[in-house]
Design an enzyme around this catalytic site. Structure first.
Site, PDB file in Angstrom:
ATOM      1  N   ARG A  47       0.853  -1.188   0.000  1.00  0.00           N
ATOM      2  CA  ARG A  47       0.000   0.000   0.000  1.00  0.00           C
ATOM      3  C   ARG A  47       0.886   1.235   0.000  1.00  0.00           C
ATOM      4  NH1 ARG A  47       2.310   1.981   3.777  1.00  0.00           N
ATOM      5  NH2 ARG A  47       0.686   3.540   3.956  1.00  0.00           N
ATOM      6  N   GLY A  48       0.232   2.389  -0.220  1.00  0.00           N
ATOM      7  CA  GLY A  48       0.970   3.623  -0.441  1.00  0.00           C
ATOM      8  C   GLY A  48       1.061   3.859  -1.939  1.00  0.00           C
ATOM      9  N   ALA A  49       0.678   5.051  -2.381  1.00  0.00           N
ATOM     10  CA  ALA A  49       0.549   5.307  -3.825  1.00  0.00           C
ATOM     11  C   ALA A  49       1.809   4.970  -4.631  1.00  0.00           C
ATOM     12  CB  ALA A  49       0.120   6.755  -4.058  1.00  0.00           C
ATOM     13  N   ARG A  88      -7.582  -0.693  -6.787  1.00  0.00           N
ATOM     14  CA  ARG A  88      -7.834   0.407  -5.845  1.00  0.00           C
ATOM     15  C   ARG A  88      -8.042   1.668  -6.672  1.00  0.00           C
ATOM     16  NH1 ARG A  88      -4.838   1.077  -0.392  1.00  0.00           N
ATOM     17  NH2 ARG A  88      -6.938   1.780   0.081  1.00  0.00           N
ATOM     18  N   GLN A 197      -2.451   2.149  10.143  1.00  0.00           N
ATOM     19  CA  GLN A 197      -1.195   2.298   9.402  1.00  0.00           C
ATOM     20  C   GLN A 197      -0.191   3.167  10.144  1.00  0.00           C
ATOM     21  OE1 GLN A 197      -4.294   2.688   8.106  1.00  0.00           O
ATOM     22  NE2 GLN A 197      -4.383   2.090   5.943  1.00  0.00           N
ATOM     23  N   ASP A 238      -2.637  10.307  -2.185  1.00  0.00           N
ATOM     24  CA  ASP A 238      -2.952   9.240  -3.130  1.00  0.00           C
ATOM     25  C   ASP A 238      -3.384   9.781  -4.486  1.00  0.00           C
ATOM     26  OD1 ASP A 238      -3.077   6.328  -1.732  1.00  0.00           O
ATOM     27  OD2 ASP A 238      -3.471   7.915  -0.284  1.00  0.00           O
ATOM     28  N   ASN A 248      -6.130  11.763   0.487  1.00  0.00           N
ATOM     29  CA  ASN A 248      -5.189  10.990   1.302  1.00  0.00           C
ATOM     30  C   ASN A 248      -6.009  10.136   2.261  1.00  0.00           C
ATOM     31  OD1 ASN A 248      -2.394  10.377   1.990  1.00  0.00           O
ATOM     32  ND2 ASN A 248      -2.794  11.380   3.934  1.00  0.00           N
ATOM     33  N   LYS A 249      -5.334   9.349   3.068  1.00  0.00           N
ATOM     34  CA  LYS A 249      -6.010   8.435   3.973  1.00  0.00           C
ATOM     35  C   LYS A 249      -7.061   9.153   4.812  1.00  0.00           C
ATOM     36  CE  LYS A 249      -5.521   4.905   4.076  1.00  0.00           C
ATOM     37  NZ  LYS A 249      -6.340   3.942   3.310  1.00  0.00           N
TER      38      LYS A 249
END
Length: 352
Positions: A47-49, A88, A197, A238, A248-249
Site C-alpha cells: 500500500r501507499g501510492a 484500488r 497504518q 494518493d 489521502n487516507k
C-alpha cells in the site's frame, strides 16, 4: 529501512512485504503472476501510492509474460491493464504505471517487435520506475526539510514512508532528511483508524530507524497540536487534482482543519506521478469504500453490534486552501495552485 518489494530477475518473481502482518511479522509474498499482485494491492499487503505504482509496473511485466503466446498479445495485455487498475480506484499511481507500460508495449509493437522483446523492455521500465522512485523521494526530502523550522515538531497521518514507496518515503522522507540535518525534534504519529497504518507502520519504521516518534490516537491530534508545540504537519497523498485538492487516507481532512485552526502549516509530500492533471478538483476523485468489518472490528475482535450500519471511506479530500505547500521532487508548490500545478506539469513532461 525494510524493503517494500524486490524484483527477482532470475526467476521473474516480485517479492512483496506483507504489510498487514507488521510489526509482529516481517514476511514477503512471492508473486509469480499479475493476479497475485492485484490481490496484494486489494488486501493492502502492499500500500501507499508510489509503492502501488511500482508493484503495478511489475504486475504488467508478469501479466505480459502470461499472455506472450496469445494470438492477440496487445489485446490480452490491455485486459490485464484494465483489470489491474480496478484494484484500488483512488491511488492514481496504479493507473499511471499500468497505462505507462501498456503504452510502451503498443509503441514497441508498432516497430514490429516480438512479444518477448517487448516484455524485456517492459521489465527494464518497471525496474526504472522502482529506482527512480527512491531517487525522487530523496529529492523531495531535501526540498521538504528546507521548509521545516529548526527544532521541528511534526504531526503526520497514516504511513507515507519507506513502506509506502520503494524506499526513503514521501512525507517520512521529508522527516528523514530533516533528522539527518539535525532539525527534527519530534514526530507525532496518528494511529490511523481503522487499519492502524500509523501505529503499525509509521511508528514501526521511525522507531526502527532511530527517529524520535510519539504515537497518538487519531482523536488526540487537535489537542496535541495545542499542547505539544507542533509547528508543522506533513502527510502523503494518493491523488492530487489540478487545483491542488488532495486525496489521502481518511482522517487527513480533519487534521488539516485542526492545523488551520491552530495556525500550523499543513504540507503534502508527493511525487509528480501522484498528480492527476486530468481532473479539475477533488470532487472528481473516486473515493474507495471498504468492508464494514474494518470499522466493526478492532483487528480480528468484533467491537460493535453485528448488524449496525457503517460508513467506511478509505480516503478523504483536503481542499487546496488548507494546504500550505505541496512538496515534490521538483520543489515546493504553493498557491496559486492552478497556475503553479500547470507549470509543474510542463516542467515534468519530459520525465513522465
Amino acid at each position: 529501512m525494510v524493503e517494500t518489494m524486490e524484483w527477482q530477475q532470475a526467476d521473474k518473481t516480485l517479492l512483496l512485504l506483507d504489510q498487514t502482518k507488521l510489526p509482529q511479522v516481517c514476511e514477503f509474498i512471492p508473486c509469480k503472476d499479475y493476479l497475485r499482485v492485484k490481490v496484494a494491492i486489494q488486501r493492502l499487503e502492499v500500500r501507499g501510492a508510489p509503492a502501488i505504482g511500482a508493484a503495478a509496473a511489475f504486475a504488467m511485466v508478469l501479466g505480459a509474460r502470461e499472455v506472450a503466446d496469445a494470438p492477440d498479445f496487445l489485446g490480452a495485455l490491455d485486459k490485464i491493464r484494465a483489470d489491474l487498475i480496478t484494484a484500488r480506484p483512488t491511488a492514481v499511481n496504479l493507473a499511471w504505471a499500468a497505462n505507462k507500460l501498456y503504452a510502451l508495449a503498443v509503441e514497441l509493437n508498432k516497430q514490429d517487435n516480438a512479444p518477448y522483446k517487448i516484455i524485456k523492455e517492459l521489465e527494464k521500465t518497471a525496474i526504472k520506475i522502482y529506482d527512480e522512485d527512491i531517487a525522487r523521494n530523496k529529492k523531495m526530502g531535501e526540498y521538504g526539510a528546507a521548509v521545516l523550522p529548526e527544532n521541528a515538531v511534526v504531526l503526520t497521518h497514516c504511513n507515507a514512508g519507506a513502506l509506502a514507496t520503494c524506499g526513503w518515503g514521501t512525507a517520512l522522507g521529508v522527516l528523514r532528511s530533516a533528522h539527518a540535518q539535525g532539525k527534527l525534534k519530534m514526530v507525532y504519529a496518528d494511529e490511523t483508524r481503522p487499519l492502524l497504518q500509523g501505529a503499525r507502520l509509521t511508528a514501526y519504521e521511525l522507531y526502527e530507524d532511530g527517529l524520535p516518534v510519539t504515537l497518538i490516537t487519531d482523536n488526540m491530534a487537535a489537542w496535541t497540536m495545542r499542547t505539544k508545540g507542533i509547528n508543522a504537519v506533513v502527510v502523503g497523498a494518493d491523488r492530487i487534482a489540478a487545483n491542488g485538492d488532495t486525496a489521502n487516507k481518511i482522517g487527513t481532512y480533519g487534521v488539516a482543519l485542526a492545523a488551520k485552526a491552530h495556525g500550523i502549516p499543513f504540507y503534502i509530500a508527493a511525487p509528480v506521478s501522484t498528480f492527476d492533471f486530468s481532473i479539475a478538483s477533488g470532487a472528481e476523485i473516486p473515493i474507495e469504500e471498504r468492508a464494514a468489518d474494518e470499522v466493526k472490528c478492532f483487528r480480528s475482535e468484533q467491537t460493535a453490534p453485528a448488524g449496525v450500519a457503517t460508513f467506511n471511506p478509505a480516503f478523504d479530500v483536503t481542499p487546496a486552501e488548507l494546504i500550505a505547500g505541496i512538496i515534490t521532487e521538483y520543489g515546493v508548490i504553493t498557491a496559486p495552485y492552478i497556475e503553479n500545478i500547470k507549470r509543474l506539469q510542463e516542467q515534468s513532461k519530459e520525465d513522465f
